[in-house]
Design an enzyme around this catalytic site. Structure first.
Site, PDB file in Angstrom:
ATOM      1  CB  ALA A  12      35.869  -8.848  36.015  1.00 43.30           C
ATOM      2  CB  ILE A  16      29.588  -7.423  29.721  1.00 40.29           C
ATOM      3  CG1 ILE A  16      28.303  -7.865  28.892  1.00 40.29           C
ATOM      4  CG2 ILE A  16      29.828  -6.190  29.594  1.00 40.29           C
ATOM      5  CD1 ILE A  16      27.180  -7.201  29.574  1.00 40.29           C
ATOM      6  CD  GLN A 112      28.098  -5.685  43.389  1.00 39.13           C
ATOM      7  OE1 GLN A 112      27.831  -5.029  42.404  1.00 39.13           O
ATOM      8  NE2 GLN A 112      28.603  -6.966  43.147  1.00 39.13           N
ATOM      9  N   GLY A 130      24.091  -4.575  34.806  1.00 36.75           N
ATOM     10  CA  GLY A 130      23.437  -5.699  35.305  1.00 36.75           C
ATOM     11  C   GLY A 130      21.906  -5.484  35.120  1.00 36.75           C
ATOM     12  CG  ASP A 159      18.715   0.610  25.077  1.00 40.87           C
ATOM     13  OD1 ASP A 159      18.318  -0.546  24.956  1.00 40.87           O
ATOM     14  OD2 ASP A 159      19.131   0.893  26.202  1.00 40.87           O
ATOM     15  CG  HIS A 187      18.559  -1.446  29.248  1.00 41.49           C
ATOM     16  ND1 HIS A 187      18.567  -1.226  27.877  1.00 41.49           N
ATOM     17  CD2 HIS A 187      18.732  -2.582  29.729  1.00 41.49           C
ATOM     18  CE1 HIS A 187      19.370  -2.442  27.459  1.00 41.49           C
ATOM     19  NE2 HIS A 187      19.417  -3.211  28.395  1.00 41.49           N
TER      20      HIS A 187
HETATM   21  P1  NAD Z   1      27.556 -13.451  32.183  1.00 38.33           P
HETATM   22  O1  NAD Z   1      26.752 -14.422  32.860  1.00 38.33           O
HETATM   23  O2  NAD Z   1      28.405 -13.984  30.914  1.00 38.33           O
HETATM   24  O3  NAD Z   1      28.694 -12.586  33.200  1.00 38.33           O
HETATM   25  C1  NAD Z   1      27.999 -12.119  34.423  1.00 38.33           C
HETATM   26  C2  NAD Z   1      29.140 -12.700  35.419  1.00 38.33           C
HETATM   27  O4  NAD Z   1      28.768 -11.939  36.702  1.00 38.33           O
HETATM   28  C3  NAD Z   1      29.397 -13.919  35.668  1.00 38.33           C
HETATM   29  O5  NAD Z   1      30.769 -14.226  35.424  1.00 38.33           O
HETATM   30  C4  NAD Z   1      28.941 -14.244  37.252  1.00 38.33           C
HETATM   31  O6  NAD Z   1      29.862 -15.131  38.053  1.00 38.33           O
HETATM   32  C5  NAD Z   1      29.199 -12.631  37.670  1.00 38.33           C
HETATM   33  N1  NAD Z   1      28.415 -12.639  39.023  1.00 38.33           N
HETATM   34  C6  NAD Z   1      27.085 -13.094  39.367  1.00 38.33           C
HETATM   35  N2  NAD Z   1      26.763 -12.299  40.612  1.00 38.33           N
HETATM   36  C7  NAD Z   1      27.774 -11.545  40.916  1.00 38.33           C
HETATM   37  C8  NAD Z   1      28.075 -10.935  42.067  1.00 38.33           C
HETATM   38  N3  NAD Z   1      27.104 -11.098  43.035  1.00 38.33           N
HETATM   39  N4  NAD Z   1      29.155 -10.022  42.230  1.00 38.33           N
HETATM   40  C9  NAD Z   1      30.152 -10.111  41.272  1.00 38.33           C
HETATM   41  N5  NAD Z   1      30.027 -11.044  40.090  1.00 38.33           N
HETATM   42  C10 NAD Z   1      28.761 -11.450  39.789  1.00 38.33           C
HETATM   43  O7  NAD Z   1      26.580 -11.951  31.966  1.00 38.33           O
HETATM   44  P2  NAD Z   1      26.822 -11.017  30.911  1.00 38.33           P
HETATM   45  O8  NAD Z   1      26.489 -11.388  29.413  1.00 38.33           O
HETATM   46  O9  NAD Z   1      28.245 -10.478  31.167  1.00 38.33           O
HETATM   47  O10 NAD Z   1      25.896  -9.845  31.357  1.00 38.33           O
HETATM   48  C11 NAD Z   1      25.791  -9.224  32.561  1.00 38.33           C
HETATM   49  C12 NAD Z   1      24.731  -8.676  32.955  1.00 38.33           C
HETATM   50  O11 NAD Z   1      24.717  -7.355  31.945  1.00 38.33           O
HETATM   51  C13 NAD Z   1      23.106  -9.249  32.798  1.00 38.33           C
HETATM   52  O12 NAD Z   1      22.533  -8.788  33.951  1.00 38.33           O
HETATM   53  C14 NAD Z   1      22.817  -8.804  31.462  1.00 38.33           C
HETATM   54  O13 NAD Z   1      21.563  -8.832  31.502  1.00 38.33           O
HETATM   55  C15 NAD Z   1      23.179  -6.963  31.555  1.00 38.33           C
HETATM   56  N6  NAD Z   1      23.258  -6.373  30.256  1.00 38.33           N
HETATM   57  C16 NAD Z   1      22.752  -5.383  30.444  1.00 38.33           C
HETATM   58  C17 NAD Z   1      23.049  -4.546  29.245  1.00 38.33           C
HETATM   59  C18 NAD Z   1      22.603  -2.743  29.312  1.00 38.33           C
HETATM   60  O14 NAD Z   1      22.456  -2.385  28.213  1.00 38.33           O
HETATM   61  N7  NAD Z   1      22.076  -2.313  30.175  1.00 38.33           N
HETATM   62  C19 NAD Z   1      23.341  -5.089  27.869  1.00 38.33           C
HETATM   63  C20 NAD Z   1      23.562  -6.395  27.865  1.00 38.33           C
HETATM   64  C21 NAD Z   1      23.504  -7.015  29.060  1.00 38.33           C
HETATM   65  C1  LMR Z   2      20.546  -5.889  25.987  1.00 36.69           C
HETATM   66  O1  LMR Z   2      19.693  -4.960  25.759  1.00 36.69           O
HETATM   67  O2  LMR Z   2      21.089  -6.601  24.663  1.00 36.69           O
HETATM   68  C2  LMR Z   2      20.544  -6.730  27.283  1.00 36.69           C
HETATM   69  O3  LMR Z   2      19.825  -5.828  28.121  1.00 36.69           O
HETATM   70  C3  LMR Z   2      20.321  -8.026  27.304  1.00 36.69           C
HETATM   71  C4  LMR Z   2      18.651  -8.157  27.476  1.00 36.69           C
HETATM   72  O4  LMR Z   2      18.437  -8.870  28.422  1.00 36.69           O
HETATM   73  O5  LMR Z   2      17.837  -7.595  26.621  1.00 36.69           O
END
Ligand code: NAD
Ligand code: LMR
Length: 328
Positions: A12, A16, A112, A130, A159, A187
């Protein structure tokens, strides 16, 4: 006043998470009559930063925000939660493919999944964000034996939204005019954004754009949009990802209606010949927290080859993390 929904966000204090928590608290996800309790989970090293997020949430004085719990303990984070949004994981950096993250992030989702199984509401709905989101969702669902796999999903709504945005731009129409967008698969770069059934302002999308444009420009652009954002920002997409989380959970909880559908990665039940036992993005309609995969769409040889490529990738990902899937 409705009873508050308990909403858990992991990661959190990350990018994101920071874009998402305030939108949930303001009522954008569950509506203006639905109070929420936020349970924000982070790793121990991020607790100071999480405390700051909590302070800012308080300072917003959101009328719908009834309580905030900040924790590094998963049991507390998921306790009796109604909606669990699993964002916490490492994002990829420039040059990495999502697959590079599999082993790094996978373990987070097995523990989790167990914690959600043991502590969340029995009706919990789980969204995994994630990356690699689909396979992480499979790991979480597989480690929650007392819950139904239909309670778990992974996010391909970003997407879906990206494809609508690009199509609206190309046709000079409004996003609101576009219905029946579909994203199939993972994804990842193998996803298949499909506009065969799209309607734009009452006409079929293919009356306004050519098939060549879709194949040569739209599909690869959406497949690589995540990398394009990373290249431009130096960071993974965050505000648009949080926005897609709001859309995904809102529609899952409050329903799509039957005139349109959305894309959600859910446990494959064999629809469209996709192997069972992988989290695959399908077009779905939703109602009262349940989803139904849209049936009966026609697929030609090109479409089927795209679905196969993504299915193959997900089967390969599943093989890599097989040791995290409990044996029956
Ligand atoms: P970020 O690094 O800014 O934040 C991630 C946070 O997760 C960090 O604050 C970290 O401390 C925390 N974290 C790590 N391990 C953890 C755990 N075991 N338990 C709880 N918290 C934990 O990253 P972000 O930009 O917020 O992205 C988060 C994830 O979302 C990444 O894996 C990214 O690739 C993914 N993502 C997915 C999509 C999608 O469309 N599915 C889109 C964008 C990003
Ligand atoms: C996205 O689609 O923006 C995220 O999943 C980030 C990535 O790793 O591509």
């Amino acid at each position: 006043m409705n009873k508050p929904f308990k909403v858990t966000i992991t990661g959190a204090a990350g990018n994101i998470g920071y874009a998402l928590a305030f939108r949930v608290a303001s009522g954008e996800m569950f509506g203006p009559d639905q109070p929420v309790i936020l349970r924000l989970h982070e790793i121990p090293q991020a607790q100071a930063s999480l405390k700051g997020v909590g302070m800012e949430l308080e300072d917003c004085a959101f009328p719908l925000l009834h309580d905030i719990v900040l924790t590094d303990n998963a049991e507390i984070g998921f306790r009796e939660t109604d909606y669990a949004i699993l964002v916490g994981a490492k994002p990829r950096s420039k040059g990495m493919e999502r697959n590079d993250l599999i082993t790094e992030n996978a373990r987070i989702f097995s523990s989790q999944g167990r914690s959600i199984n043991d502590h969340a509401s029995e009706n919990v709905r789980v969204l995994v964000v994630g990356n690699p989101a689909n396979t992480n969702a499979l790991i979480a669902a597989s480690n929650a034996p007392d819950l139904h796999p239909r309670q778990f999903s992974a996010m391909t709504r970003l997407d879906h939204n990206r494809a609508k945005g690009l199509l609206a731009n190309k046709t000079n129409k409004l996003v609101a005019d576009i219905t029946r967008m579909t994203v199939w698969g993972n994804h990842s770069v193998t996803q298949y954004p499909d506009i065969n059934n799209c309607m734009i302002d009452g006409v079929s999308a293919y009356e306004l754009v050519s098939r060549d444009w879709a194949i040569d420009h739209m599909i690869p652009r959406i497949q690589r949009r995540g990398a394009e954002i990373i290249e431009a920002r130096g960071l993974s997409s965050a505000a648009s990802a949080a926005d897609a989380v709001v859309d995904h959970m809102r529609d899952w909880c409050r329903g799509t209606g039957d005139q349109d559908w959305v894309s959600m990665s859910v446990m494959s039940d064999g629809s469209y010949g996709v192997s069972e036992g992988i989290m695959f993005s399908f077009p779905v309609t939703t109602k009262d927290g349940e989803y139904q995969i849209v049936q009966g769409l026609e697929l030609d040889e090109f479409d089927r080859s795209r679905l196969k490529a993504s299915e193959q990738e997900l089967l390969e990902e599943r093989a890599i993390i097989a040791d995290l899937l409990p044996k029956n």
